[in-house]
Design an enzyme around this catalytic site. Structure first.
Site, mmCIF file in Angstrom:
data_model
loop_
_atom_site.group_PDB
_atom_site.id
_atom_site.type_symbol
_atom_site.label_atom_id
_atom_site.label_comp_id
_atom_site.label_asym_id
_atom_site.label_seq_id
_atom_site.Cartn_x
_atom_site.Cartn_y
_atom_site.Cartn_z
ATOM 1 N N GLU A 197 41.366 37.102 47.742
ATOM 2 C CA GLU A 197 41.337 37.691 46.546
ATOM 3 C C GLU A 197 41.582 36.507 45.490
ATOM 4 O O GLU A 197 42.532 36.096 45.424
ATOM 5 C CB GLU A 197 42.618 38.773 46.476
ATOM 6 N N CYS A 203 44.561 38.731 37.619
ATOM 7 C CA CYS A 203 43.349 38.557 38.195
ATOM 8 C C CYS A 203 42.429 39.821 37.656
ATOM 9 O O CYS A 203 41.315 39.528 37.360
ATOM 10 C CB CYS A 203 43.346 38.440 39.626
#
Length: 519
Positions: free
Chosen positions: A262, A296
């Site tokens: 990720e 993110c």
């Protein structure tokens, strides 16, 4: 609660060992942790040595060998109790997230709620680890598919979500029959120590080896390197930058291990002429300013049709002017500090770079100083006019800097504006990353086009909500340089297990597949 009360309630000492596998260890370098709120010291963590790391992994593997024998619904019961314990400690743990990382109080509490939610999800999952029955081409045979526990799962988490990412992995891994070994960010280890103590207490109350939730605080070049090279860890789930992900991915692949990566996001929102700007505005502001732009999934780019660009920028500027910046523990604060001086410097460099490449600063991007902003880590969020091909726009700056990129023609008719979606999507997809995306539109065709195979190339694509704030029920992750991994909901659990296909012959003959005769 005072800082001292928060730390005490979570069992945080003045100096804390950073390794756990049933017992606490840590005789490596001492790491002092200071809050980004004002720079004051919180506590210290002593990192584990490489020898201690080896002992932790051995103990975690031993715990896995026993834990996998426990029926999955009983594993779920342990996670149910863990979720309840997190409920009891939500206020203190959320406050520690704010103290250590700097996100505002509501977001700190929200992160702990995310942990609770994934525990609830995992409890239900523990009774749904289903396989398939398959039709065999051979008479009096049957085929089936099973899922078995995998082993010790390495979890490398980032500073911006110091506890939630661990829970996405560990709650699912636990009900799947795995143990986890957590290497948290060296910048936010106190929350990891606190959570590990909570998990260990729940394990002991259930006569379960607490080493199923192990911890190893240490630097990336030492402990992190040992972890990604360790054949005893068949799966490494790593959250961080694209640069870090390349190292982890290549190293783990080199030993034929598995990864869930990720990594970075360069998330965009397309705003079309039909968009409801009253709806779009809060979605953009939260996405770009929330967590001081250090998610993110933070919104980095606004791809807006020229016919509505002026109004949107004007409204965004007014909204940014109203963002209250300051102590994230205080009610009403919407943006706290950046993590450290490197983060501030990176934002200032990005601001200068966008101007150097031909862009224009429309608002903000300034350092804040004075008594109200101790520690030197506070900034005003920045809006910049830019073009998508700029080098700085192609990179992800982990800070509250938002690029305005226009598409289409100002005088386009509604029909022409829809046809200009091709241009907006080309801009949208023309970055290396592919995590989260969104479109604001009241036009059905535009929305469906965005969600189609010809639309957003991201792992997450939303309509009329922002890029940030994913729910745990959906699989979380992205494409391209974001890594391609999936965590949290849906069928992400399958990554934590090994698949096995079974064929059973209940006849007295031995026919071969594909009609092969081997006489």
């Amino acid at each position: 609660m005072t800082t001292k009360q928060i730390l005490s309630a979570l069992g945080i000492e003045d100096v804390n060992p950073g390794g756990f596998a049933g017992e606490w260890v840590g005789s490596g370098p001492l790491h002092e942790i200071c809050t980004p709120i004002d720079g004051t010291r919180l506590a210290a963590v002593r990192e584990v040595t490489e020898a201690e790391y080896d002992e932790i992994v051995d103990r975690a593997h031993g715990a896995f060998l026993e834990w996998r024998k426990v029926p999955a619904p009983k594993r779920g019961e342990l996670i149910r109790q863990l979720g309840n314990r997190l409920r009891e400690k939500k206020a203190e743990l959320g406050a520690l997230v704010t103290l250590e990382m700097g996100k505002i109080k509501a977001e700190g509490q929200g992160e702990v709620q995310e942990m609770i939610d994934i525990c609830d999800f995992a409890v239900g999952l523990s009774r749904q680890l289903y396989g398939l029955t398959l039709a065999s081409e051979r008479p009096d045979h049957h085929m089936r598919e099973q899922w078995h526990p995998l082993g010790v799962v390495g979890v490398i988490s980032a500073f911006n979500f110091p506890v939630a990412v661990w829970s996405w992995n560990s709650a699912l891994a636990a009900v799947c029959g795995d143990a986890t070994l957590w290497k948290p960010s060296e910048r936010t280890p106190l929350t990891a120590v606190a959570v590990t103590k909570i998990a260990a207490a729940v394990c002991r109350e259930n006569d379960v080896d607490p080493a199923i939730f192990s911890l190893a605080v240490g630097a990336g070049p030492t402990i992190g390197n040992r972890l990604v090279n360790d054949r005893r860890v068949p799966l490494v789930s790593a959250t961080g930058s694209c640069r870090m992900g390349r190292i982890v991915g290549q190293t783990v692949a080199g030993r034929l291990g598995r990864t869930i990566l990720e990594l970075g996001g360069n998330n965009a929102i397309i705003v079309t002429p039909s968009a409801n700007l009253d709806l779009a505005l809060p979605g953009i502001v939260f996405g770009s300013v929330g967590t001081a732009g250090q998610r993110c999934t933070s919104t980095r780019r606004i791809i807006v049709h020229r016919s509505v660009s002026g109004e949107l920028v004007s409204r965004l500027t007014r909204a940014y002017e109203g963002v209250r910046i300051g102590n994230p523990l205080e009610d009403g604060t919407l943006m706290g500090p950046l993590l450290n001086r490197d983060s501030v410097d990176a934002m200032m460099a990005a601001k200068a770079k966008v101007v150097e490449e031909g862009g224009e600063i429309l608002y903000g991007g300034d350092r804040l100083e004075g008594e109200a902003y101790p520690g030197g880590l506070y900034v005003t969020p920045c809006i910049a006019r830019a073009e998508n091909h700029y080098e700085i726009v192609q990179d992800e700056t982990f800070a509250p800097i938002l690029y305005i990129i226009e598409y289409g023609s100002a005088g386009a008719t509604p029909a022409e504006a829809i046809s200009e979606m091709d241009e907006a999507l080309a801009i949208h997809n023309a970055v290396p990353q592919g995590l989260s995306s969104s479109i604001f539109t009241d036009n059905f065709r535009e929305a469906e086009y965005f969600l189609s195979h010809r639309g957003s190339d991201c792992g997450i694509a939303n309509v009329n909500i922002g890029t940030s704030g994913a729910e745990i029920g959906g699989a979380f992750g992205g494409e391209k340089e974001t890594g391609g991994g999936r965590e949290s909901g849906s069928d992400a659990w399958k990554a934590y297990m090994r698949r096995q296909t079974n064929t059973v012959n209940w006849s007295t003959e031995l026919p071969l597949a594909q009609g092969i005769s081997f006489g």
